[in-house]
Motif scaffolding. Structure first.
Motif, short mmCIF file in Angstrom:
data_model
loop_
_atom_site.label_atom_id
_atom_site.label_comp_id
_atom_site.label_asym_id
_atom_site.label_seq_id
_atom_site.Cartn_x
_atom_site.Cartn_y
_atom_site.Cartn_z
N ALA A 32 68.23 31.55 -60.57
CA ALA A 32 69.28 30.54 -60.74
C ALA A 32 70.50 31.11 -61.47
CB ALA A 32 68.72 29.35 -61.52
N ASP A 33 70.27 32.06 -62.36
CA ASP A 33 71.36 32.64 -63.15
C ASP A 33 72.05 33.80 -62.44
OD1 ASP A 33 70.66 30.87 -65.14
OD2 ASP A 33 69.58 32.34 -66.35
N ALA A 34 71.46 34.29 -61.35
CA ALA A 34 71.88 35.56 -60.75
C ALA A 34 73.33 35.59 -60.32
CB ALA A 34 70.97 35.90 -59.58
N ASP A 35 73.82 34.53 -59.72
CA ASP A 35 75.20 34.56 -59.20
C ASP A 35 76.21 34.75 -60.32
OD1 ASP A 35 74.35 34.28 -56.61
OD2 ASP A 35 74.72 32.12 -56.49
N GLN A 36 76.07 34.00 -61.41
CA GLN A 36 77.03 34.14 -62.50
C GLN A 36 76.86 35.48 -63.22
OE1 GLN A 36 76.47 31.05 -65.40
NE2 GLN A 36 74.38 31.64 -65.89
N LEU A 37 75.66 35.97 -63.28
CA LEU A 37 75.43 37.27 -63.89
C LEU A 37 76.04 38.39 -63.05
CD1 LEU A 37 71.74 36.88 -65.12
CD2 LEU A 37 73.80 36.96 -66.54
N ARG A 38 75.97 38.24 -61.73
CA ARG A 38 76.56 39.24 -60.85
C ARG A 38 78.08 39.30 -61.02
NH1 ARG A 38 74.82 37.39 -56.57
NH2 ARG A 38 72.92 38.65 -56.45
N VAL A 39 78.69 38.15 -61.14
CA VAL A 39 80.14 38.09 -61.37
C VAL A 39 80.49 38.81 -62.67
CG1 VAL A 39 82.09 36.57 -61.86
CG2 VAL A 39 80.50 36.00 -60.02
N ARG A 40 79.73 38.51 -63.70
CA ARG A 40 79.96 39.14 -65.01
C ARG A 40 79.77 40.66 -64.94
NH1 ARG A 40 76.26 37.70 -70.34
NH2 ARG A 40 76.92 39.46 -71.66
N ALA A 41 78.70 41.08 -64.28
CA ALA A 41 78.41 42.51 -64.18
C ALA A 41 79.48 43.24 -63.37
CB ALA A 41 77.04 42.71 -63.54
N ASP A 42 79.88 42.66 -62.26
CA ASP A 42 80.89 43.31 -61.42
C ASP A 42 82.23 43.42 -62.15
OD1 ASP A 42 78.98 43.53 -59.47
OD2 ASP A 42 79.73 41.90 -58.23
N ALA A 43 82.54 42.45 -62.99
CA ALA A 43 83.77 42.51 -63.79
C ALA A 43 83.69 43.66 -64.80
CB ALA A 43 84.00 41.19 -64.51
N LEU A 44 82.53 43.85 -65.40
CA LEU A 44 82.35 44.96 -66.34
C LEU A 44 82.51 46.30 -65.63
CD1 LEU A 44 79.24 43.62 -68.30
CD2 LEU A 44 81.51 44.03 -69.28
N ILE A 45 81.91 46.42 -64.46
CA ILE A 45 82.01 47.67 -63.70
C ILE A 45 83.45 47.94 -63.28
CG2 ILE A 45 81.32 48.80 -61.54
CD1 ILE A 45 78.62 47.25 -61.83
N LEU A 115 61.78 40.45 -63.46
CA LEU A 115 61.48 40.60 -62.03
C LEU A 115 62.50 39.85 -61.18
CD1 LEU A 115 57.59 40.21 -62.14
CD2 LEU A 115 58.89 42.32 -61.83
N GLY A 116 62.94 38.70 -61.67
CA GLY A 116 63.97 37.95 -60.95
C GLY A 116 65.30 38.67 -60.93
N LEU A 117 65.66 39.30 -62.06
CA LEU A 117 66.89 40.09 -62.10
C LEU A 117 66.84 41.23 -61.09
CD1 LEU A 117 67.55 40.41 -65.96
CD2 LEU A 117 68.71 38.90 -64.34
N GLU A 118 65.69 41.91 -61.05
CA GLU A 118 65.55 43.03 -60.12
C GLU A 118 65.63 42.56 -58.66
OE1 GLU A 118 65.16 46.28 -60.50
OE2 GLU A 118 64.81 46.54 -62.66
N ALA A 119 65.22 41.33 -58.41
CA ALA A 119 65.23 40.80 -57.05
C ALA A 119 66.63 40.45 -56.57
CB ALA A 119 64.32 39.58 -56.95
N ARG A 120 67.54 40.17 -57.49
CA ARG A 120 68.85 39.65 -57.10
C ARG A 120 70.03 40.56 -57.47
NH1 ARG A 120 66.40 37.04 -54.17
NH2 ARG A 120 66.33 34.77 -53.90
#
Length: 218
Positions: A32-45, A115-120
């Motif tokens: 459930a958190d993956a989409d917002q975490l991806r946005v945050r991570a991609d901004a850091l990168i 495990l959920g983080l690794e999946a998404r």
């Protein structure tokens, strides 16, 4: 006696089911958190604060200490020498999924979330989030969070622009950020940094999976 055995079996089964459910909740929470975490991570990168921005060969050095099998495992590693019981992904899960993490039963949800983080998320995204959320000890203005921020605060430059010894000092404090002093002369920090230097040069190896303090490189 048979009745007692049945009762014990039912209790054990109930505990196992409850544990699986708690771990499953962590997994679903991560999804459930993956989409917002991806946005945050991609901004850091995009901002130059990912694992590949640490400097040539330095992500490899960091992983040799923190999570040697990070690129290959799915969130859990209980066998690689020096890995300990917590992977990079599990470490990140503890900071993202809990306001107050408590060892024991909390480890079940932590692992499910990992495990959920690794999946998404990609490994690069997980690494960027981990680096950004690391506790790095005390700085001149108080407690420091984030590997890049600590490098800038203590050494006045991003990780890719500081010396090798300075970089390894930042890696060294991560195991116990409240224990070491990056601001002054700390004999214990110097010793741990020397062990890490020997490890990254291939001059020694951890004794076993639990050798996170690198006694094999003493």
């Amino acid at each position: 006696m048979k009745r007692l055995v049945k009762i014990v079996a039912v209790v054990v089964l109930a505990i196992v089911v409850a544990g699986l459910a708690y771990g499953g909740k962590g997994y679903l929470d991560a999804l459930a958190d993956a989409d917002q975490l991806r946005v945050r991570a991609d901004a850091l990168i995009a901002d130059g604060r990912g694992g590949n921005d640490l400097g040539e060969g330095r992500l490899d050095d960091l992983l040799k200490v923190q999570d040697p099998a990070f690129r290959d495992h799915g969130g859990i590693d209980m066998s690689t020498p020096g890995a300990g019981v917590t992977t990079v992904t599990q470490s990140l899960a503890k900071r993202l999924a809990f306001e107050n993490f408590r060892p024991g039963i909390g480890k079940i949800r932590q692992t499910g979330y990992a495990l959920g983080l690794e999946a998404r998320l990609s490994k690069g995204e997980i690494m960027a989030l981990w680096l950004d959320t690391l506790e790095m000890g005390r700085g001149p203005d108080g407690w420091m969070t984030g590997f890049f921020d600590a490098s800038q605060t203590i050494f006045g430059a991003p990780p890719a622009e500081i010396g090798r010894t300075e970089f390894l000092k930042l890696v060294a404090v991560m195991i116990a950020p409240g224990k070491y002093d990056l601001q002054g002369t700390d004999a214990e920090l110097v010793e741990r940094t020397a062990r890490i230097a020997r490890l990254t040069k291939g001059e020694c190896a951890p004794l076993d999976n639990g050798d996170v303090w690198l006694e094999g490189c003493r």
